[in-house]
Design an enzyme around this catalytic site. Structure first.
Site, PDB file in Angstrom:
ATOM      1  N   LYS A   1       0.853  -1.205   0.000  1.00 57.14           N
ATOM      2  CA  LYS A   1       0.000   0.000   0.000  1.00 57.14           C
ATOM      3  C   LYS A   1       0.878   1.242   0.000  1.00 57.14           C
ATOM      4  O   LYS A   1       2.052   1.191   0.392  1.00 57.14           O
ATOM      5  CB  LYS A   1      -0.938   0.014   1.217  1.00 57.14           C
ATOM      6  CG  LYS A   1      -0.251   0.022   2.598  1.00 57.14           C
ATOM      7  CD  LYS A   1       0.087   1.379   3.144  1.00 57.14           C
ATOM      8  CE  LYS A   1       0.793   1.307   4.492  1.00 57.14           C
ATOM      9  NZ  LYS A   1       1.516   2.489   4.890  1.00 57.14           N
TER      10      LYS A   1
ATOM     11  N   ASP B   1      -2.011  -1.058  10.702  1.00 58.25           N
ATOM     12  CA  ASP B   1      -2.282  -1.010   9.258  1.00 58.25           C
ATOM     13  C   ASP B   1      -2.447  -2.395   8.639  1.00 58.25           C
ATOM     14  O   ASP B   1      -2.092  -2.621   7.489  1.00 58.25           O
ATOM     15  CB  ASP B   1      -1.301  -0.101   8.499  1.00 58.25           C
ATOM     16  CG  ASP B   1       0.127  -0.547   8.603  1.00 58.25           C
ATOM     17  OD1 ASP B   1       0.372  -1.556   9.267  1.00 58.25           O
ATOM     18  OD2 ASP B   1       0.994   0.111   8.002  1.00 58.25           O
TER      19      ASP B   1
HETATM   20  O1  C5P Z   1       0.155  -0.742  15.162  1.00 56.31           O
HETATM   21  P1  C5P Z   1       1.579  -0.917  14.809  1.00 56.31           P
HETATM   22  O2  C5P Z   1       2.183  -2.168  15.384  1.00 56.31           O
HETATM   23  O3  C5P Z   1       1.860  -0.798  13.355  1.00 56.31           O
HETATM   24  O4  C5P Z   1       2.327   0.293  15.482  1.00 56.31           O
HETATM   25  C1  C5P Z   1       3.710   0.308  15.681  1.00 56.31           C
HETATM   26  C2  C5P Z   1       4.030   1.436  16.627  1.00 56.31           C
HETATM   27  O5  C5P Z   1       3.793   2.683  15.978  1.00 56.31           O
HETATM   28  C3  C5P Z   1       3.191   1.479  17.879  1.00 56.31           C
HETATM   29  O6  C5P Z   1       3.757   0.718  18.906  1.00 56.31           O
HETATM   30  C4  C5P Z   1       3.172   2.953  18.230  1.00 56.31           C
HETATM   31  O7  C5P Z   1       4.369   3.289  18.889  1.00 56.31           O
HETATM   32  C5  C5P Z   1       3.224   3.610  16.885  1.00 56.31           C
HETATM   33  N1  C5P Z   1       1.876   4.014  16.399  1.00 56.31           N
HETATM   34  C6  C5P Z   1       1.300   5.142  16.914  1.00 56.31           C
HETATM   35  N2  C5P Z   1       0.061   5.539  16.454  1.00 56.31           N
HETATM   36  C7  C5P Z   1      -0.576   4.841  15.482  1.00 56.31           C
HETATM   37  C8  C5P Z   1       0.002   3.687  14.938  1.00 56.31           C
HETATM   38  C9  C5P Z   1       1.248   3.297  15.426  1.00 56.31           C
HETATM   39  O8  C5P Z   1       1.857   5.812  17.785  1.00 56.31           O
HETATM   40  N3  C5P Z   1      -1.757   5.283  15.062  1.00 56.31           N
END
Ligand code: C5P
Length: 333
Positions: A10, A136
């Site tokens: 994406k 995501d």
């Molecule tokens: O959800 P995901 O594992 O992809 O997120 C990785 C990290 O990115 C999270 O631990 C967080 O620190 C940060 N994050 C965030 N806000 C979001 C998505 C991710 O702060 N909306």
């Protein structure tokens, strides 16, 4: 049964970061768009137990930290199934590229695994599992053009628009998403202190987070109201409707923190614009940047030019929801 599926990448058409919540995640508004670049995932369940990951790319973890292993574990538990899950990842997408490779691989694994087990899971269950593994992932349960809100995990399908030619460039650096969010927080804090310190005379170049987030919402609403008003979608001279959306001035907030730290990423964006991209932007937290082009041939030529300049550039196209699902399953035997 071995199930083979395509795991598409994406890009983000705009990404506005809002406030950091108590759980550490940030509110955001983004438009995800699936593109034709993809990995291939093979899943089978044999006798035994545990999860086995195979991938020739040494940068891909083969242990339980791999998103495919994490999701497979959850699927096996929910489906109350026994056996050893074998997952083979044919890696073509960049690692830590901002193109959602690991997230897409996980969703592809879940869908291939439920097919292999012949135990279809309820849609709600799949959405919950996907959101638990990462913000995501859920977008890959829809494909095409998708609005993402909340922490990015609340997804809504947008109109399925004709494919647009694009070029993706992957600078050599990898950007960590949590670090990019932390850098964003530091920058916001510093600019707030600066604004408050400057008092009334401060130039309010930084709109508060929610105003900025609503900018993308507003651009999107304008675009949607136009395309749903009964008037024919603008094509021809003005190009594809997706190009209309990105030209509405949407941007990716991560550029503000990623570009100063990694100048070559910013240079890659400039190179795309110079090569004729009608719109260019960082994807997610990067380091991939993409450019949208009005024609396939232009994208192909631009990718050739950029490659000869030393950039890792590939010409591709956006993938509509219809194509996404048509091409998702490669084989099942
Ligand atoms: O959800 P995901 O594992 O992809 O997120 C990785 C990290 O990115 C999270 O631990 C967080 O620190 C940060 N994050 C965030 N806000 C979001 C998505 C991710 O702060 N909306």
């Amino acid at each position: 049964m071995t199930v083979v599926v395509r795991s598409f990448a994406k890009i983000n058409l705009g990404l506005y970061i809002g406030d950091r919540q108590q759980d550490g995640f940030h509110n955001l508004v983004t438009v995800y768009q699936t593109i034709a670049l993809h990995d291939v995932i093979r899943v089978s369940v044999v006798r035994g137990k545990g999860i086995e990951i195979r991938c020739e790319d040494s940068r891909v973890p083969k242990d339980e930290s791999n998103t495919c292993a994490r999701i497979a574990q959850k699927v096996m538990a929910v489906a109350k199934s026994k056996g050893r899950v074998k997952i083979e990842i044919e890696k073509l997408l960049p690692v830590q590229g901002g193109m959602g490779g690991a997230s897409s691989n996980a969703v592809a694994t879940m869908l291939a695994l439920e097919r292999s087990l012949k135990k279809p899971l309820p849609a709600e269950e799949k959405l919950n599992i996907a959101a638990e593994v990462g913000s995501d992932l859920p977008l890959f349960l829809l494909g095409g053009t998708v609005l993402g809100v909340g922490r990015g995990e609340q997804v809504y399908p947008l109109q399925d628009l004709p494919a647009v030619a694009c070029v993706v460039v992957k600078p050599e650096v990898g950007v960590s998403t949590p670090k990019a969010f932390a850098a964003w927080d530091r920058q916001r804090k510093a600019s707030t202190i600066h604004r408050e310190g400057a008092g009334r005379s401060a130039k309010l170049t930084d709109a508060p987070p929610f105003d900025r987030m609503s900018e993308l919402g507003f651009a999107l609403s304008t675009w949607l109201s136009e395309s749903y008003s009964g008037a024919p979608l603008r094509r021809g001279r003005r190009g594809n409707p997706l190009l209309e959306l990105v030209r509405a001035g949407i941007k990716n907030d991560f550029e503000e923190v990623v570009f100063p730290e990694y100048p070559e990423v910013s240079e890659a964006k400039d190179a795309l614009v110079r090569s004729g991209a009608k719109y260019a932007s960082l994807s997610g937290s990067g380091s991939t940047v993409y450019g949208l082009f009005t024609a396939k041939e232009e994208a192909r030529k631009a990718a050739g030019r950029l490659s000869s300049m030393g950039w890792a550039a590939q010409a591709t196209a956006t993938v509509t929801r219809r194509e996404y699902w048509k091409k998702f399953l490669v084989s099942s035997f």
